[in-house]
Scaffold this motif. Structure first.
Motif, mmCIF file in Angstrom:
data_model
loop_
_atom_site.group_PDB
_atom_site.id
_atom_site.type_symbol
_atom_site.label_atom_id
_atom_site.label_comp_id
_atom_site.label_asym_id
_atom_site.label_seq_id
_atom_site.Cartn_x
_atom_site.Cartn_y
_atom_site.Cartn_z
ATOM 1 N N GLU B 12 0.807 -1.219 0.000
ATOM 2 C CA GLU B 12 0.000 0.000 0.000
ATOM 3 C C GLU B 12 0.845 1.277 0.000
ATOM 4 O OE1 GLU B 12 0.411 -2.123 2.413
ATOM 5 O OE2 GLU B 12 0.586 -1.136 4.364
ATOM 6 N N THR B 13 2.122 1.186 0.425
ATOM 7 C CA THR B 13 2.955 2.401 0.493
ATOM 8 C C THR B 13 3.736 2.646 -0.801
ATOM 9 O OG1 THR B 13 4.849 1.247 1.469
ATOM 10 C CG2 THR B 13 3.213 2.153 2.996
ATOM 11 N N ASP B 14 3.493 1.824 -1.812
ATOM 12 C CA ASP B 14 4.181 2.027 -3.089
ATOM 13 C C ASP B 14 3.453 3.026 -3.992
ATOM 14 O OD1 ASP B 14 6.493 0.472 -2.829
ATOM 15 O OD2 ASP B 14 5.327 -1.350 -3.108
ATOM 16 N N ILE B 37 -1.254 -8.430 -9.374
ATOM 17 C CA ILE B 37 -1.758 -8.224 -8.010
ATOM 18 C C ILE B 37 -0.667 -7.590 -7.161
ATOM 19 C CG2 ILE B 37 -3.373 -10.161 -7.976
ATOM 20 C CD1 ILE B 37 -0.966 -11.492 -6.182
ATOM 21 N N LEU B 38 -1.098 -6.878 -6.132
ATOM 22 C CA LEU B 38 -0.159 -6.453 -5.106
ATOM 23 C C LEU B 38 0.047 -7.613 -4.128
ATOM 24 C CD1 LEU B 38 -1.243 -2.808 -4.174
ATOM 25 C CD2 LEU B 38 0.758 -3.512 -5.464
ATOM 26 N N LEU B 39 0.967 -7.434 -3.208
ATOM 27 C CA LEU B 39 1.227 -8.488 -2.221
ATOM 28 C C LEU B 39 0.379 -8.291 -0.973
ATOM 29 C CD1 LEU B 39 5.123 -8.497 -2.636
ATOM 30 C CD2 LEU B 39 3.441 -9.845 -3.894
ATOM 31 N N VAL B 40 -0.547 -7.318 -1.019
ATOM 32 C CA VAL B 40 -1.452 -7.101 0.111
ATOM 33 C C VAL B 40 -2.898 -7.137 -0.388
ATOM 34 C CG1 VAL B 40 0.183 -5.704 1.446
ATOM 35 C CG2 VAL B 40 -1.339 -4.583 -0.199
ATOM 36 N N ASP B 41 -3.840 -7.369 0.528
ATOM 37 C CA ASP B 41 -5.256 -7.468 0.160
ATOM 38 C C ASP B 41 -5.904 -6.099 -0.063
ATOM 39 O OD1 ASP B 41 -5.361 -10.187 0.218
ATOM 40 O OD2 ASP B 41 -5.914 -10.289 2.350
ATOM 41 N N LYS B 42 -7.031 -6.151 -0.751
ATOM 42 C CA LYS B 42 -7.803 -4.935 -1.009
ATOM 43 C C LYS B 42 -8.154 -4.202 0.292
ATOM 44 C CE LYS B 42 -12.318 -4.635 -1.695
ATOM 45 N NZ LYS B 42 -13.700 -4.411 -2.167
ATOM 46 N N GLU B 46 -7.801 -0.290 1.228
ATOM 47 C CA GLU B 46 -8.953 0.542 1.616
ATOM 48 C C GLU B 46 -8.689 1.262 2.928
ATOM 49 O OE1 GLU B 46 -12.198 -2.358 1.344
ATOM 50 O OE2 GLU B 46 -12.922 -1.253 -0.412
ATOM 51 N N SER B 47 -8.112 0.541 3.860
ATOM 52 C CA SER B 47 -7.860 1.147 5.160
ATOM 53 C C SER B 47 -6.759 2.213 5.038
ATOM 54 C CB SER B 47 -7.520 0.029 6.145
ATOM 55 O OG SER B 47 -6.502 0.412 7.001
#
Lengths: 286, 286
Positions: B12-14, B37-42, B46-47
């Motif tokens: 998310e920080t990219d 895909i990213l390596l983190v969930d949607k 969102e958060s």
């Protein structure tokens, strides 16, 4: 830790959130400022990042990298690079040296012109090797780009041409006299690039391309004033006014170009009639 | 305004600071979730972004793009893409449709695997065209990648091989019965890719490459657990455990590889002895 932080292509807000956190916390922050430039000044970056930045010129990175890497075994050093940190060879050297010194390394990737050029609408899959174009002088006209473009064109691929920038250059006279006086920076334009390409074709006559081959001139990719111009190489010789200020890049089209690519780039055509004529003569052939 | 926002490669920080500002302010936020895909969930996105995100699957982007573009003449829509927005063809279609509807468009570039792969230490200048590798089945083994790799290898260039991902796929039985039941996602590994490549070489026998040709397996490029493995194609068939989870990519080396590239990638060799042997037999030739 040595952090190689990509800054992206355009201004201070193109850094990633991850990169910004690194820059804010690092013990020292360097900015590599000779293979590419952002469209904003160092002072804008310093004020936005809230950090003092040391400009690292070619001499420093290539001959004095131990100063950049000083104490990076125990503290964090941020080495910021316009675009992505792995666009230029020089930074591979820096990482190899860091490895020798036992310094851990982490990369913060960002947009590079190598992928950002996809904003032209040309498919990144269809690009061959990238070439660089340097400023010709009366006595020095390096033409190695020509054979590489020909290799790409022979198999139908696009070629990204990266254009020379000259920062912190000395005149021959100042260099001979040992005066540390520098010329104003120079950035090659699409018009200059197209003219140099045609000069070499005129000389070699192997038809790697012709004056009617299609190309796209790109200015300030990723910036708010991003601009694309599509046309024949001959037309692009006169496109600098339309394109505006630096940085410029160019793509020479390969014949495998797809109709979807045509539909996208035709919007940027200097002259839709000559564009269609050149397209029909040479492109869309799989 | 339609904003095409690159999210980068990993978490998310990219996202860039510029991209984050767009996402926070947009009327609607979409996430394209089928080409990468990213390596983190949607939910993590969102958060972090403080916004609800609508996942746009292939069907929505390709057949129902007018819903994405609804009212974008007057309000801001953020269409988020893993990597850079212009890595995949689909988004060119979306932009062409937006143009037809008179919607202004802006791109926020980010790191793409096309440039991020430079973190292997291989020079981006030396890459030829990029190819995709899809999952073979018993009856379907598309081999068009082979001719393109051969074209690259004939002129000494590296090839980036992008590996298939399958998300929201139906089984043939479920599809036949009209059941909207989806298979668990599948991500091709470097080991599977290497094995498929050797299977096709075995079949075609044009020596585009051999079991002793060198390649680099890359996992989670740009992420904290980024991992590279260098070895022969035969060795890479068994590298999945070392590489770990998705996403994987691969680079097949071209013979023009430079000694500086060797110095950099040798660090990643599964076996330095076989690496040196293969290198000396085939590479470093200009």
């Amino acid at each position: 830790m040595l952090y190689l932080v990509g800054l992206g292509l355009s201004d201070e807000t193109d850094i990633t959130v991850k990169g910004l956190e690194v820059v804010k916390k690092a013990a020292r922050v360097y900015l590599e400022a000779y293979t590419s430039i952002l469209l904003v000044d160092k002072t804008v970056l310093e004020s936005y990042y809230g950090r003092e930045i040391v400009v690292a010129d070619r001499e420093m990175v290539e001959s004095n990298s131990d100063e950049i890497l000083r104490d990076a075994q125990t503290e964090d050093v941020a080495f910021c690079v316009v675009g992505d940190p792995f666009g230029a060879t020089t930074h591979t050297d820096l990482v190899l040296r860091a490895r020798e010194l036992g310094i851990p390394i982490r990369t913060v990737p960002n947009a590079s012109i190598m992928s950002g050029i996809g904003a032209t609408g040309l498919q990144l899959y269809n690009f061959g090797q990238t070439v660089s174009m340097v400023f010709f002088t009366d006595t020095w006209k390096p033409a190695s780009f020509y054979d590489r473009i020909k290799e790409n064109r022979d198999i139908g691929l696009h070629t990204l041409v990266l254009l020379d920038i000259k920062v912190k250059e000395q005149s021959l006279e100042d260099m001979a006299r040992g005066r540390r006086v520098y010329q104003p920076p120079r950035y090659m334009t699409v018009g200059q690039c197209a003219a140099q390409m045609l000069e070499i074709e005129e000389d070699k006559k192997e038809r790697a391309y012709t004056a009617d081959s299609l190309a796209i001139g790109a200015a300030r990719v990723g910036g708010k004033t991003e601009k694309f111009v599509a046309g024949t190489l001959k037309e692009l010789c006169d496109s600098d006014e339309t394109l505006g200020g630096p940085l410029h890049s160019m793509v020479l089209l390969g014949r495998r170009a797809h109709e979807l690519e045509r539909d996208y780039i035709r919007e940027f055509a200097v002259n839709k009639e000559t564009f269609d004529k050149s397209w029909n003569a040479e492109y869309g052939k799989q």
